[in-house]
Design a protein around this motif. Structure first.
Motif, PDB file in Angstrom:
ATOM      1  N   ARG A 164       1.002  -0.682  -0.344  1.00 13.23           N
ATOM      2  CA  ARG A 164      -0.235   0.029   0.136  1.00 13.23           C
ATOM      3  C   ARG A 164       0.685   0.901   0.216  1.00 13.23           C
ATOM      4  O   ARG A 164       0.804   1.902  -0.762  1.00 13.23           O
ATOM      5  CB  ARG A 164      -1.068  -0.004   1.133  1.00 13.23           C
ATOM      6  N   THR A 165       1.599   0.872   0.703  1.00  5.22           N
ATOM      7  CA  THR A 165       2.738   2.350   0.933  1.00  5.22           C
ATOM      8  C   THR A 165       3.759   2.619  -0.670  1.00  5.22           C
ATOM      9  O   THR A 165       3.438   3.976  -0.748  1.00  5.22           O
ATOM     10  CB  THR A 165       3.831   1.966   1.726  1.00  5.22           C
ATOM     11  N   LEU A 166       3.879   2.046  -1.507  1.00 11.14           N
ATOM     12  CA  LEU A 166       4.739   1.900  -2.257  1.00 11.14           C
ATOM     13  C   LEU A 166       3.425   2.316  -3.273  1.00 11.14           C
ATOM     14  O   LEU A 166       3.742   3.426  -4.335  1.00 11.14           O
ATOM     15  CB  LEU A 166       5.542   0.608  -2.566  1.00 11.14           C
ATOM     16  N   ALA A 167       2.745   2.048  -3.067  1.00 11.80           N
ATOM     17  CA  ALA A 167       1.298   2.442  -3.681  1.00 11.80           C
ATOM     18  C   ALA A 167       0.813   3.373  -4.052  1.00 11.80           C
ATOM     19  O   ALA A 167       0.793   4.213  -5.302  1.00 11.80           O
ATOM     20  CB  ALA A 167       0.295   0.943  -3.980  1.00 11.80           C
ATOM     21  N   GLU A 168       1.436   3.769  -3.201  1.00 13.87           N
ATOM     22  CA  GLU A 168       0.432   5.367  -3.081  1.00 13.87           C
ATOM     23  C   GLU A 168       1.455   6.206  -3.271  1.00 13.87           C
ATOM     24  O   GLU A 168       1.336   7.388  -3.506  1.00 13.87           O
ATOM     25  CB  GLU A 168       0.302   5.801  -1.102  1.00 13.87           C
ATOM     26  N   ARG A 169       2.291   5.950  -3.107  1.00  8.98           N
ATOM     27  CA  ARG A 169       3.905   7.197  -3.399  1.00  8.98           C
ATOM     28  C   ARG A 169       3.458   7.060  -5.113  1.00  8.98           C
ATOM     29  O   ARG A 169       3.815   8.126  -5.596  1.00  8.98           O
ATOM     30  CB  ARG A 169       5.240   6.763  -2.296  1.00  8.98           C
ATOM     31  N   PHE A 170       4.112   5.545  -6.026  1.00 11.11           N
ATOM     32  CA  PHE A 170       3.728   5.361  -7.116  1.00 11.11           C
ATOM     33  C   PHE A 170       2.201   6.515  -7.605  1.00 11.11           C
ATOM     34  O   PHE A 170       2.677   7.682  -8.186  1.00 11.11           O
ATOM     35  CB  PHE A 170       3.178   4.210  -7.742  1.00 11.11           C
ATOM     36  N   PHE A 171       1.237   6.199  -6.907  1.00  8.55           N
ATOM     37  CA  PHE A 171       0.145   7.392  -7.225  1.00  8.55           C
ATOM     38  C   PHE A 171       0.437   9.074  -7.621  1.00  8.55           C
ATOM     39  O   PHE A 171      -0.064   9.449  -8.330  1.00  8.55           O
ATOM     40  CB  PHE A 171      -1.265   6.727  -6.985  1.00  8.55           C
ATOM     41  N   ASP A 172       0.606   9.044  -6.685  1.00  7.29           N
ATOM     42  CA  ASP A 172       1.597  10.634  -5.605  1.00  7.29           C
ATOM     43  C   ASP A 172       2.251  10.600  -6.919  1.00  7.29           C
ATOM     44  O   ASP A 172       2.142  12.326  -7.600  1.00  7.29           O
ATOM     45  CB  ASP A 172       2.154  11.018  -5.180  1.00  7.29           C
ATOM     46  N   LEU A 173       3.276  10.014  -7.505  1.00  4.90           N
ATOM     47  CA  LEU A 173       3.966  11.068  -8.473  1.00  4.90           C
ATOM     48  C   LEU A 173       3.925  10.589  -9.500  1.00  4.90           C
ATOM     49  O   LEU A 173       3.689  12.284 -10.600  1.00  4.90           O
ATOM     50  CB  LEU A 173       4.814  10.216  -8.432  1.00  4.90           C
TER      51      LEU A 173
END
Lengths: 433, 352
Positions: free
Chosen positions: A215-224
């Motif tokens: 979830r954490t990595l996915a969220e970061r990707f979505f933000d970027l």
């Protein structure tokens, strides 16, 4: 380690020092150090000048320097061999745990980038993360020169390659995050295909990683990805605002999906990115209309194939015929079949929304979403003239939209609207968004 | 000394202060035997029992409205009685008996002086000598925690103490806050106080950094390694009698902190320590320096870089480059220049 060895080692490390300064680097007091210094001359010598503060009358503030480093080192070696083994450095972690550590540090650094305000520092953090990934891969491959892995990507203009990290989704996503973070910090463009490919790899992360980290990595990707897919299009303001609304709603819906179902969020991100990339290409080519409503063709039975912004469907009277066929972007854009009344109604609603978006001076995501929510309220009033159920349905849609904008919604009691009301409500400008 | 109803620390209510002071005063008086006392608890039942009695007696002090002197005297008297009774009445092995007899003598000389303040100033004196003109004078505050710092089982993690240095720093002086889970403050926790304070003084009080970052590879890792080096050097100078226990529990605390494998700060500490060891090994290999000189140089580098006005993430980046058997060639060249001229430490941060 003997006292003398400790003093000599500290002296060699400092090269020039007062007795007080050297005392901080060994277990001896200045008085003892002074005696040792005297005994070591001429390998060490007093220097000229005292420090300003000398509470002991200046003795401990007198500067010394190492005059003959090599000779002093020989003496230290003799002393160390005479007095036994040097200090232990503490237990090392096992090689396996160290390798995993670099991967974890890379990911933690990448996630920390979200909170860093300085673009220069974010770039440094991205490079740090990439170095940890290189070290991780190098260790697995028994290579010593980790800095050579993917070195060609460090040159500006080099194509983005993930070949050196291999096929594991986790490493590929981590490397992509580092690359995207650096690109965002530098203001560089990123190929749309790279974003789509990375989104697809985020979908596969679940087999490689625990759920919280996924979830954490996915969220970061979505933000970027959200930041990198925003495009200013000069001279296309009529189209820009609707596209930005759809992009804002789309990404917020993806993020809202992360906690309950990160896999689904990643799949929706793939669809969203495909649409955004295609839209970008259309706009750059000078073509493309607003996607709030798009006529695709007539059917022999008189119905129309259309593509429309999903939320608008909540204000279509139930007496009108609408049949969904395909989700272009789940929760955002849908293709379907509409009878003439439904098609006309939707097109009119889309035009009103588009006009409002074009007129508003407030361009933030929250402002656009809030404006859309308010326009729905007005449009729902019109729809309620045909079907009273439009009002409660549109209220639910409005609350959902305002939730995406992080705004607490005020739900209004169903009333029959006056058809001539239009334009943004006053509360929008009172800063409640 | 605080009178009844007062406490020298604003964040610590008088009853809690009384109880904590009495415990710490007892541990301080027994510090020459503290290393054996804390090891003894793992196998010596009689010693375990007297420590439980000490804990119970200390808790009762919270209900006693008295001054510091009375609190310490009361606890010392009650505990001495327990020790005497244990020696007289309960079976114990010869080592255990010897330890209890030694405690009898030591505890009878318990002093009412603030042991935390005493340790604080002793460690600060060393850190001030280390950082010289870069030092910021700091003051101690002591606060009570409602639970164990890591919500851990005391048997596995007896270190019911931690510390923090507020950020951003006060322009005039720094503050170091010792946070203690008072009800469970035992001899091991007391023995760990020098290491806890050394970490704050070496890593944070004089630090030039642009943000607070609990998982900084530099501030919590590389500098933490240096803090352990300095504690080893300073332990006897801080308190010669406490030194063996201080060193022992510094290492045990490190092992305890490493037991949280998912915590980013644990990863940062491991990376930073690894970077220091890698650099030491490289200095020995590439520059032909002795291990002792290499260790001292790396400790010095950590101190130098802590005073450099560059973003913390730049310093973290540097630590990342070091956390490998050999540094990349550009950094290796820069390190060779630094060995030749140790004043050029800041240039090492420019290698990307």
């Amino acid at each position: 380690m003997s006292t003398n060895a400790g003093i000599m080692a500290a002296a060699l490390a400092l090269q020039e020092f007062t007795l007080t300064q050297l005392a901080a680097y060994c277990s001896s007091e200045p008085a003892e150090i002074s005696e040792v210094m005297e005994s070591l001359r001429p390998l060490v010598e007093r220097s000229g000048g005292n420090t300003a503060e000398s509470p002991d009358g200046g003795r401990n503030s007198q500067f010394w320097h190492v005059a003959q480093s090599d000779a002093l080192r020989e003496l230290l070696a003799e002393e160390s061999s005479r007095s036994g083994t040097s200090r232990e450095l503490g237990g090392l972690r096992s090689p396996d745990s160290l390798a995993g550590l670099r991967l974890l540090r890379a990911e933690e650094t990448l996630v920390d980038c979200a909170a860093e305000e300085s673009a220069d520092v974010r770039r440094v953090m991205a490079i740090t993360a990439k170095n940890y990934l290189r070290q991780f891969v190098a260790e697995g491959a028994d290579r010593l020169d980790w800095w050579a892995l993917g070195a060609e990507e460090d040159e500006i203009g080099a194509s983005i390659s993930k070949d050196w990290v291999g096929k594991a989704p986790r490493l590929r996503v981590d490397l992509a995050l580092a690359t995207l973070t650096e690109s965002e910090a530098l203001g560089h463009n990123v190929p749309g295909d790279f974003l789509i490919e990375t989104a697809a790899e985020v979908c596969e992360l679940g087999v490689d990683i625990d759920r919280p980290r996924h979830r954490t990595l996915a969220e970061r990707f979505f933000d970027l990805a959200d930041q990198l897919t925003r495009r200013p299009f000069a001279g296309a303001s009529r189209i820009e605002a609707p596209e930005r609304l759809l992009s804002a709603v789309g990404w917020r819906r993806v993020r809202a999906q992360v906690e309950p179902d990160v896999d689904k969020a990643a799949q929706e991100a793939v669809s969203l990115l495909r649409w955004l990339v295609e839209k970008t290409d259309d706009l750059l080519a000078g073509s493309g209309d607003s996607d709030l409503y798009r006529f695709l063709g007539h059917l022999p039975d008189g119905r129309n194939r259309i593509a429309v912004y999903s939320d608008l469907l909540q204000i279509v009277p139930s007496q009108y015929d609408w049949q969904p066929e395909d989700e272009v972007v789940p929760g955002l854009l849908v293709e379907g079949l509409a009878d003439s009344k439904a098609a006309v109604h939707l097109e009119q609603c889309a035009n009103v929304l588009e006009a409002s978006l074009a007129q508003t001076p407030f361009q933030s995501d929250s402002a656009l979403i809030g404006l859309a929510a308010h326009v729905f309220q007005d449009l729902a009033a019109r729809g309620a003239l045909v079907d009273e159920e439009v009002l409660p349905r549109s209220n639910r849609a409005r609350v959902d939209l305002l939730g995406l904008a992080d705004v607490r919604a005020r739900t209004t009691a169903p009333t029959v609207a006056r058809p001539n009301q239009s334009g943004p409500a006053d509360w929008l400008y009172r800063g409640e968004i | 000394m605080s009178t009844a109803g007062t406490s020298p620390y604003v964040l610590l209510e008088p009853p809690l202060w009384r109880s904590l002071l009495a415990r710490a005063a007892i541990f301080r008086s027994a510090r020459a035997a503290l290393a054996r006392l804390t090891m003894a608890t793992e196998g010596m039942q009689a010693v375990q029992l007297v420590l439980i009695e000490l804990d119970l007696a200390a808790r009762k002090l919270a209900d006693l409205d008295c001054d510091d002197d009375t609190a310490v005297e009361t606890l010392a008297r009650e505990w001495l009685a327990v020790i005497t009774q244990t020696i007289d009445g309960k079976p114990a092995g010869p080592d255990e008996r010897q330890l209890l007899i030694e405690l009898q003598t030591l505890v009878s000389a318990a002093s009412v002086d603030d042991p935390f303040g005493e340790l604080f100033e002793a460690v600060q004196a060393q850190a001030e000598a280390l950082y010289g003109a870069g030092w910021r004078r700091s003051r101690l505050s002591v606060a009570h925690m409602l639970s164990h710092p890591r919500n851990a089982d005391l048997a596995a993690d007896p270190y019911a103490v931690t510390a923090m240095t507020p950020w951003p720093p006060d322009a005039q002086s720094a503050e170091v806050e010792l946070r203690i889970f008072c009800d469970k403050f035992g001899p091991a926790a007391y023995a760990a106080v020098p290491m806890v304070l050394t970490h704050e003084f070496v890593c944070h009080v004089p630090a030039h950094q642009d943000k607070a970052k609990n998982d900084s590879d530099f501030a919590e890792g590389f500098l933490d390694w240096a803090a352990y080096y300095f504690l080893d050097q300073w332990a006897s100078k801080i308190d010669a009698q406490l030194a063996p226990a201080a060193r022992q529990h510094a290492e045990r605390l490190k092992a305890v902190l490493e037991r949280r494998p998912e915590a980013p700060e644990v990863h940062a500490r491991a990376i930073g320590h690894m970077a220091a060891r890698c650099l030491i090994a490289w200095l020995e290999r590439d520059r032909g320096l002795s291990k002792d000189e290499s260790i001292a140089r790396v400790a010095r580098l950590a101190v130098q870089l802590n005073l450099v006005d560059r973003p913390l993430d730049v310093k973290d980046h540097f630590v990342g480059l070091l956390s490998w058997q050999d540094p990349p060639p550009p950094l290796a060249e820069a390190l060779r220049s630094w060995v030749a001229d140790p004043t050029e430490a800041e240039r090492l941060l420019e290698v990307m």
